[in-house]
Structure formats: structure tokens, C-alpha cells
Design a protein around this motif. Structure first.
Motif, PDB file in Angstrom:
ATOM      1  N   VAL A 105      51.294  48.616  48.029  1.00 40.32           N
ATOM      2  CA  VAL A 105      50.814  47.346  47.996  1.00 40.32           C
ATOM      3  C   VAL A 105      51.613  46.677  46.898  1.00 40.32           C
ATOM      4  CG1 VAL A 105      48.826  45.888  47.013  1.00 40.32           C
ATOM      5  CG2 VAL A 105      48.378  48.164  47.905  1.00 40.32           C
ATOM      6  N   ALA A 106      52.151  45.355  47.574  1.00 41.75           N
ATOM      7  CA  ALA A 106      53.125  44.523  46.882  1.00 41.75           C
ATOM      8  C   ALA A 106      52.556  43.155  46.812  1.00 41.75           C
ATOM      9  CB  ALA A 106      54.616  44.785  47.383  1.00 41.75           C
ATOM     10  N   PHE A 107      52.969  42.452  45.843  1.00 42.95           N
ATOM     11  CA  PHE A 107      52.788  41.027  45.799  1.00 42.95           C
ATOM     12  C   PHE A 107      54.170  40.283  46.154  1.00 42.95           C
ATOM     13  CE2 PHE A 107      49.827  42.804  42.830  1.00 42.95           C
ATOM     14  CZ  PHE A 107      48.714  42.126  43.550  1.00 42.95           C
ATOM     15  N   THR A 108      53.931  39.063  47.017  1.00 44.88           N
ATOM     16  CA  THR A 108      55.234  38.313  47.225  1.00 44.88           C
ATOM     17  C   THR A 108      55.067  36.931  46.682  1.00 44.88           C
ATOM     18  OG1 THR A 108      54.104  37.247  49.242  1.00 44.88           O
ATOM     19  CG2 THR A 108      55.122  39.549  49.610  1.00 44.88           C
ATOM     20  N   GLY A 109      56.300  36.402  46.615  1.00 44.86           N
ATOM     21  CA  GLY A 109      56.014  35.224  45.798  1.00 44.86           C
ATOM     22  C   GLY A 109      57.542  34.204  46.375  1.00 44.86           C
ATOM     23  N   PHE A 110      58.651  34.486  45.574  1.00 42.86           N
ATOM     24  CA  PHE A 110      59.690  33.678  45.535  1.00 42.86           C
ATOM     25  C   PHE A 110      60.668  34.166  46.929  1.00 42.86           C
ATOM     26  CE2 PHE A 110      58.767  33.386  41.201  1.00 42.86           C
ATOM     27  CZ  PHE A 110      58.624  32.164  41.060  1.00 42.86           C
ATOM     28  N   GLY A 111      61.209  33.174  47.634  1.00 41.27           N
ATOM     29  CA  GLY A 111      62.130  33.432  48.579  1.00 41.27           C
ATOM     30  C   GLY A 111      63.083  32.374  48.859  1.00 41.27           C
ATOM     31  N   PRO A 160      53.329  32.857  48.102  1.00 43.72           N
ATOM     32  CA  PRO A 160      52.585  33.882  47.180  1.00 43.72           C
ATOM     33  C   PRO A 160      51.611  34.477  48.381  1.00 43.72           C
ATOM     34  CG  PRO A 160      51.317  31.862  46.870  1.00 43.72           C
ATOM     35  CD  PRO A 160      52.756  31.506  47.586  1.00 43.72           C
ATOM     36  N   GLY A 161      51.524  36.077  48.329  1.00 41.27           N
ATOM     37  CA  GLY A 161      50.804  36.641  49.189  1.00 41.27           C
ATOM     38  C   GLY A 161      50.967  38.077  48.765  1.00 41.27           C
ATOM     39  N   LEU A 162      50.448  39.037  49.851  1.00 44.25           N
ATOM     40  CA  LEU A 162      50.253  40.486  49.578  1.00 44.25           C
ATOM     41  C   LEU A 162      50.680  41.306  50.776  1.00 44.25           C
ATOM     42  CD1 LEU A 162      48.692  42.384  47.866  1.00 44.25           C
ATOM     43  CD2 LEU A 162      46.873  42.326  49.399  1.00 44.25           C
ATOM     44  N   ARG A 163      51.339  42.347  50.532  1.00 44.62           N
ATOM     45  CA  ARG A 163      52.119  42.864  51.529  1.00 44.62           C
ATOM     46  C   ARG A 163      51.556  44.472  51.384  1.00 44.62           C
ATOM     47  NH1 ARG A 163      56.897  43.058  54.678  1.00 44.62           N
ATOM     48  NH2 ARG A 163      58.097  44.979  54.772  1.00 44.62           N
ATOM     49  N   ILE A 164      50.907  44.831  52.459  1.00 46.71           N
ATOM     50  CA  ILE A 164      50.438  46.388  52.315  1.00 46.71           C
ATOM     51  C   ILE A 164      51.443  47.118  53.255  1.00 46.71           C
ATOM     52  CG2 ILE A 164      48.430  47.706  53.181  1.00 46.71           C
ATOM     53  CD1 ILE A 164      46.882  45.030  52.619  1.00 46.71           C
ATOM     54  N   GLY A 165      51.751  48.401  53.079  1.00 47.43           N
ATOM     55  CA  GLY A 165      52.447  49.322  53.876  1.00 47.43           C
ATOM     56  C   GLY A 165      52.138  50.530  54.021  1.00 47.43           C
ATOM     57  N   LEU A 188      64.080  34.771  53.854  1.00 45.47           N
ATOM     58  CA  LEU A 188      64.176  36.020  53.098  1.00 45.47           C
ATOM     59  C   LEU A 188      63.188  35.841  52.013  1.00 45.47           C
ATOM     60  CD1 LEU A 188      65.790  38.705  52.066  1.00 45.47           C
ATOM     61  CD2 LEU A 188      66.948  37.277  50.679  1.00 45.47           C
ATOM     62  N   GLY A 189      62.438  36.906  51.593  1.00 49.11           N
ATOM     63  CA  GLY A 189      61.437  37.031  50.646  1.00 49.11           C
ATOM     64  C   GLY A 189      61.424  38.145  49.861  1.00 49.11           C
ATOM     65  N   PHE A 190      61.008  38.180  48.439  1.00 50.21           N
ATOM     66  CA  PHE A 190      60.999  39.221  47.514  1.00 50.21           C
ATOM     67  C   PHE A 190      59.572  39.564  47.408  1.00 50.21           C
ATOM     68  CE2 PHE A 190      64.454  36.233  46.681  1.00 50.21           C
ATOM     69  CZ  PHE A 190      65.483  37.441  46.857  1.00 50.21           C
ATOM     70  N   ALA A 191      59.312  41.057  47.321  1.00 49.53           N
ATOM     71  CA  ALA A 191      58.183  41.691  47.015  1.00 49.53           C
ATOM     72  C   ALA A 191      58.094  42.659  46.020  1.00 49.53           C
ATOM     73  CB  ALA A 191      57.544  42.404  48.120  1.00 49.53           C
ATOM     74  N   LEU A 192      57.160  42.562  44.964  1.00 52.49           N
ATOM     75  CA  LEU A 192      57.061  43.699  43.947  1.00 52.49           C
ATOM     76  C   LEU A 192      55.816  44.333  43.861  1.00 52.49           C
ATOM     77  CD1 LEU A 192      58.476  44.762  41.174  1.00 52.49           C
ATOM     78  CD2 LEU A 192      57.172  42.709  39.950  1.00 52.49           C
ATOM     79  N   GLY A 193      55.820  45.760  43.965  1.00 50.11           N
ATOM     80  CA  GLY A 193      54.587  46.300  43.964  1.00 50.11           C
ATOM     81  C   GLY A 193      54.458  47.672  43.552  1.00 50.11           C
ATOM     82  N   ILE A 194      53.589  48.495  44.019  1.00 49.25           N
ATOM     83  CA  ILE A 194      53.400  49.921  43.508  1.00 49.25           C
ATOM     84  C   ILE A 194      53.331  50.763  44.982  1.00 49.25           C
ATOM     85  CG2 ILE A 194      50.898  49.824  43.392  1.00 49.25           C
ATOM     86  CD1 ILE A 194      51.302  51.447  40.847  1.00 49.25           C
ATOM     87  N   LYS A 195      53.710  51.891  44.784  1.00 48.00           N
ATOM     88  CA  LYS A 195      53.729  52.828  45.939  1.00 48.00           C
ATOM     89  C   LYS A 195      52.958  54.222  45.392  1.00 48.00           C
ATOM     90  CE  LYS A 195      57.036  52.833  48.713  1.00 48.00           C
ATOM     91  NZ  LYS A 195      58.580  53.422  49.331  1.00 48.00           N
ATOM     92  N   TYR A 196      52.046  54.618  46.528  1.00 38.74           N
ATOM     93  CA  TYR A 196      51.368  55.646  46.024  1.00 38.74           C
ATOM     94  C   TYR A 196      51.730  56.881  47.155  1.00 38.74           C
ATOM     95  CZ  TYR A 196      47.739  59.253  45.200  1.00 38.74           C
ATOM     96  OH  TYR A 196      46.984  60.521  45.041  1.00 38.74           O
ATOM     97  N   TRP A 197      51.942  58.005  46.778  1.00 38.31           N
ATOM     98  CA  TRP A 197      52.355  59.155  47.707  1.00 38.31           C
ATOM     99  C   TRP A 197      51.323  60.041  47.775  1.00 38.31           C
ATOM    100  CZ3 TRP A 197      57.317  59.827  49.914  1.00 38.31           C
ATOM    101  CH2 TRP A 197      58.283  58.783  49.837  1.00 38.31           C
ATOM    102  N   PHE A 198      50.704  60.466  49.112  1.00 35.89           N
ATOM    103  CA  PHE A 198      49.997  61.469  49.327  1.00 35.89           C
ATOM    104  C   PHE A 198      50.861  62.689  49.052  1.00 35.89           C
ATOM    105  CE2 PHE A 198      48.275  57.804  51.910  1.00 35.89           C
ATOM    106  CZ  PHE A 198      47.002  57.351  51.264  1.00 35.89           C
ATOM    107  N   THR A 199      51.764  62.893  49.950  1.00 40.05           N
ATOM    108  CA  THR A 199      52.304  63.931  49.660  1.00 40.05           C
ATOM    109  C   THR A 199      54.016  63.485  49.430  1.00 40.05           C
ATOM    110  OG1 THR A 199      53.150  63.955  51.892  1.00 40.05           O
ATOM    111  CG2 THR A 199      51.161  65.429  51.194  1.00 40.05           C
TER     112      THR A 199
END
Length: 194
Positions: free
Chosen positions: A22-28, A54-59, A170-181
Motif C-alpha cells: 500500500v502506497a500513497f501517491t502525490g507529487f509527479g 494525491p492517491g492510493l496505490r495497492i499492489g 510520471l508519479g512517485f509513491a511512498l508506502g509499505i510492503k508486507y510479505w506473506f512469504t
């Protein structure tokens, strides 16, 4: 969203390394011709660059090998006209390098962009980028993402990405990644290109 579900399902069946982010977008930056830049509600300067969206990026990502993965990402953002825009990106990703807790990956693949039409905005000039009626779309068959990750815990990374956020931007995203494995390296401090 369907692409995210397919990636997650294939991950559980394959029992491979997998993660969600999950990451937050903003500047681009907007690299278009700037025909409507005077109408932008979210540009930072008088020119067409940079912009604030501004926005939200889910991966979701699943690995086929220690250095190769498939990632699907869904982005929801408010565009330069302060209207809801979305994009769905499907990428084949390659790890460029990994050293200690740092890694960089490059993703390449198609992206579908969607937005509410701007045609009802006074003074808007059609840029001939999107197709459709009240909900417009554009498919970019070649799109990229460059992502830096820093491990902060056994199952958690902080990530910073530069990505294709709009058809001409082009945009930038800052977020956190959670590993299942996640498979650990035997040498945690050794430089690795695997």
C-alpha cells in the motif's frame, strides 16, 4: 482489481514468495503538451511541471524466481483537475540489485488508465489522448515502474517508487510492503544480483 486477485490466488497455489503493498501517491510530473495547464487545479508551479495528484496505490506481487516476479497494481488518485482517476498496471518485474537491506526492482508491462471526462470543464481543449464518453480510458502497452525497497522487519519493507501514473506523466509513491512469504539469503550482507 481482478488482476490483483489473480496474482494473490496464483501465489497461494504456487507457495512462492509473495507480498502486498500500500502506497500513497502525490507529487509527479506532467510531460504532455500542456494545452490545458491553465485549467489545472493541482499544479504546483505556473508551468506544466510538477503536479500534485494525491492517491492510493495497492499492489500484489508473486515471485517466479528469486529475482523475477509478476506484480499487479491498482491506483486511485485525484488528478490535476481534482477528479477521480484510476490506473491498473500489470508488470513483469526484475530485481536489478540487492545489497543487505536495500533492493531495486524494475517492472515493465501494460497499464490501463481511466478518468472522469474533462469535456464539461469550461475552456477544456481535447488533447486526443483518452477515448470514451463520460468515463474515458487509455491503454499504454509499454509502462514501467522503478522501485526501491528497504527491509525494516522480517515481513515488512518501506518502498519508494517512480511509476507511470498518467498517460503522459510520471508519479512517485511512498508506502509499505508486507510479505506473506519471503525466502532469506544465507548471507544477509553479501551483494547479490539474484
Amino acid at each position: 482489481m481482478a488482476a490483483l486477485c489473480v496474482v494473490l490466488l496464483s501465489s497461494s497455489v504456487a507457495e512462492a514468495q509473495s507480498n502486498v503493498s500500500v502506497a500513497f501517491t502525490g507529487f509527479g510530473f506532467d510531460f504532455g503538451k500542456g494545452e490545458n495547464v491553465a485549467l489545472y487545479k493541482r499544479n504546483i508551479s505556473d508551468g506544466k511541471n510538477p503536479v500534485f495528484e494525491p492517491g492510493l496505490r495497492i499492489g500484489a506481487e508473486v515471485y517466479a524466481s528469486p529475482a523475477t516476479s509478476i506484480k499487479a497494481a491498482q491506483t486511485f488518485r485525484y488528478d490535476v483537475m481534482a477528479r477521480m482517476s484510476m490506473s491498473t498496471q500489470l508488470m513483469l518485474r526484475f530485481r536489478v540489485f540487492k545489497v543487505y537491506k536495500h533492493s531495486v526492482s524494475l517492472g515493465v508491462g501494460p497499464t490501463a488508465f481511466y478518468r472522469k471526462s474533462w469535456s464539461d470543464i469550461d475552456g477544456y481543449a481535447d488533447e486526443d489522448i483518452y477515448s470514451g464518453g463520460s468515463m474515458q480510458y487509455k491503454i499504454a502497452w509499454l509502462s514501467t515502474e522503478l522501485e526501491y525497497n528497504y527491509i525494516i522487519g522480517r515481513f515488512t519493507d518501506i518502498s519508494f517508487a517512480m511509476t507511470h501514473m498518467s498517460p503522459q506523466g510520471l508519479g512517485f509513491a511512498l508506502g509499505i510492503k508486507y510479505w506473506f512469504t519471503r525466502k532469506s539469503n544465507k548471507c544477509g550482507t553479501c551483494p547479490s544480483f539474484k
